[in-house]
Design an enzyme around this catalytic site. Structure first.
Site, short mmCIF file in Angstrom:
data_model
loop_
_atom_site.label_atom_id
_atom_site.label_comp_id
_atom_site.label_asym_id
_atom_site.label_seq_id
_atom_site.Cartn_x
_atom_site.Cartn_y
_atom_site.Cartn_z
N HIS A 168 0.82 -1.22 0.00
CA HIS A 168 0.00 0.00 0.00
C HIS A 168 0.85 1.27 0.00
O HIS A 168 0.37 2.34 -0.37
CB HIS A 168 -1.05 -0.01 1.13
CG HIS A 168 -0.54 0.34 2.48
ND1 HIS A 168 0.06 -0.56 3.31
CD2 HIS A 168 -0.56 1.51 3.18
CE1 HIS A 168 0.40 0.04 4.45
NE2 HIS A 168 0.02 1.29 4.39
N HIS A 173 7.50 -2.31 2.31
CA HIS A 173 7.45 -0.85 2.22
C HIS A 173 8.84 -0.20 2.18
O HIS A 173 9.10 0.67 1.35
CB HIS A 173 6.68 -0.27 3.41
CG HIS A 173 5.36 -0.93 3.67
ND1 HIS A 173 4.54 -1.40 2.66
CD2 HIS A 173 4.69 -1.19 4.83
CE1 HIS A 173 3.44 -1.91 3.20
NE2 HIS A 173 3.51 -1.81 4.50
C1 BG6 Z 1 1.27 -2.37 7.33
C2 BG6 Z 1 1.89 -3.16 8.45
O1 BG6 Z 1 1.64 -2.91 6.09
O2 BG6 Z 1 1.72 -1.03 7.41
C3 BG6 Z 1 1.53 -2.56 9.79
O3 BG6 Z 1 1.41 -4.50 8.39
C4 BG6 Z 1 1.90 -1.09 9.84
O4 BG6 Z 1 2.16 -3.25 10.86
C5 BG6 Z 1 1.34 -0.38 8.61
O5 BG6 Z 1 1.36 -0.53 11.02
C6 BG6 Z 1 1.82 1.06 8.54
O6 BG6 Z 1 1.15 1.67 7.47
P1 BG6 Z 1 0.92 3.23 7.43
O7 BG6 Z 1 0.22 3.47 6.15
O8 BG6 Z 1 0.08 3.57 8.65
O9 BG6 Z 1 2.26 3.86 7.53
#
Ligand code: BG6
Length: 459
Positions: free
Chosen positions: A170, A232
């Site tokens: 994402h 990420h």
């Molecule tokens: C997710 C992880 O992919 O990303 C989570 O599984 C994490 O553990 C999250 O909290 C963080 O996403 P964002 O968009 O809040 O930075």
């Protein structure tokens, strides 16, 4: 029904991700003309549709509007039992959808379930191999190591084609992550100095204050390396470090990213650290799962000679913040030549959260008669320019998958390169033991700056 109408089946519909991200994204997409006529929410809990809607709203993260309530139907099934899928196929048929209706299956479930779900969808003819309108979106992580990712991929390829798979990260849907290539390549100011000669280190940070909370079962198996670094953080590194692609089409960008990922190395002289927040073991005694990581990588190309890439992530740290910070090498300054001053190093910050924008720290003359130098900041606020709802990552990804646009989805070769380096980070970190850090620490390394923090051997 017109050709573009279709339906979504959401596996893992009672989970946190569905309540916190996917259903809110559907609400936002609805405002931007979502074409879904029906949304089947699938789970193991014995609920009917009214019970499911109440369950989701009771969790507190979303209020569904009447338009969305009308479209959602709950369907109970066990992921690995055929009867639930056959019953779902009958319900879909009764609602007037045909074999060629466009459909998206969103698998917000553990990777262990991917193959059995794909197998059952295939057996119930809900997904036909190679059908261009039948697509699967798979949440990360895709496996738990290079070996398991290879095994999952191999089995999936007996059931459908690569074109039908949309693997989600994402972060790739976030505005400022999508902005990285524009910032880099549309500005001579940055592109000319984007190399190890000018940049000392790049820090890629994504830390948060939240703990593991209700995701303990998943998280204790994954840990921070598989949960955040493998996906990420490595995607952010790839976008920052990749060479200029031949073109800006998705394939050329992917090729350039894979090349960079394949050049990532761990230098034995750099310290790799994993930590666990104090209190984690009250939920899971004896666990040696890491909840924070600080990893140092090198990009083994002439462009990046001498630059360290520091990747930092963790739960229960001091703040929620995601950014990419470039530290330039300092420069000597001789204005009057009576004395040489060490000017402060420039920093360029690509801010992803909580602010979305760019910050440039540079040196300027202090106002007044003298020639003193001070560091000043120029800021660009990207989110301030967005009118109305800002595009959320999951909305962008859902829309793209619906339209068959794979630009923001990881290809398998890319994923293999990410797993290779994540496996190497995991192996290197295990040598150093596990730092136990207090909740609210700034980073796992600075958990206790006075003394060497307590460590535990990692199983
Ligand atoms: C997710 C992880 O992919 O990303 C989570 O599984 C994490 O553990 C999250 O909290 C963080 O996403 P964002 O968009 O809040 O930075």
């Amino acid at each position: 029904m017109n050709n573009h109408d279709g339906f979504l089946c959401l596996f893992g519909a009672t989970g946190d991700l569905a309540g916190n991200k996917i259903l809110p994204a559907l609400l936002q997409w609805r405002e931007a003309g979502m074409p879904l006529k029906r949304i089947w929410c699938l789970g193991r809990r014995p609920l009917d549709t009214a019970g499911y809607l109440a369950f989701i709203e009771d969790k507190g993260s979303i209020r569904l509007d009447p338009w969305l309530r009308e479209r959602i139907e709950y369907h109970r099934l066990e992921f690995n039992e055929g009867e639930g899928y056959r019953a779902l196929a009958r319900r879909i048929h009764e609602r007037g959808f045909s074999r060629d209706t466009q459909r998206l299956f969103f698998l917000a479930v553990k990777p262990e379930a991917f193959v059995s779900i794909a197998h059952q969808l295939h057996a119930a003819e809900l997904v036909i191999p190679g059908h261009p309108s039948h697509r699967l979106m798979l949440e990360k992580p895709f496996g738990d190591s290079l070996k398991s990712a290879d095994a999952i991929q191999q089995q999936l390829m007996h059931l459908l084609t690569e074109e039908q798979l949309f693997r989600i990260d994402h972060y790739l849907g976030k505005e400022m992550i999508r902005n990285i290539l524009t910032i880099r390549f549309a500005n001579r100011l940055f592109s000319e100095s984007w190399h190890g000669g000018a940049i000392d280190r790049v820090e890629v940070t994504s830390i948060e204050t939240a703990g593991v909370e209700e995701r303990l079962e998943y998280y204790d198996q994954a840990g921070a390396i598989n949960d955040m670094v493998q996906s990420h953080l490595l995607q952010m590194v790839a976008l920052v470090a990749m060479a200029a692609p031949e073109n800006f089409d998705p394939d050329s960008i992917r090729t350039a990213k894979i090349d960079t990922l394949n050049h990532l190395r761990i230098d034995p002289q750099d310290r790799q650290v994993v930590g666990q927040y104090a209190g984690y073991r009250e939920q899971r005694p004896e666990s040696t799962t890491e909840t924070a990581v600080e990893a140092v990588l090198r990009v083994d190309t002439p462009q990046w000679a001498g630059t360290r890439f520091i990747l930092r992530t963790g739960k229960k740290l001091v703040e929620k913040r995601t950014e990419i910070r470039l530290y330039y090498r300092p420069t000597q300054l001789c204005v009057s030549c009576a004395e040489t001053v060490q000017a402060q190093a420039n920093q360029l910050v690509i801010e992803v959260f909580p602010s979305e924008g760019v910050q440039l720290q540079f040196n300027s003359k202090t106002p007044g008669y003298e020639y003193d130098t001070e560091q000043v900041v120029a800021e660009y606020c990207h989110s301030c320019r967005m009118i109305g709802n800002k595009p959320e990552a999951y909305v962008k990804l859902l829309k793209d998958a619906w339209e068959g646009d794979k630009t923001l989805f990881a290809g398998f070769a890319e994923l293999q390169a990410q797993w290779r380096i994540a496996d190497a980070i995991r192996a290197a970190c295990r040598k150093g033991g596990l730092v136990i850090y207090p909740p609210g620490a700034p980073t796992v390394l600075q958990a206790n700056s006075q003394h060497e923090p307590p460590t535990m051997p990692v199983a």
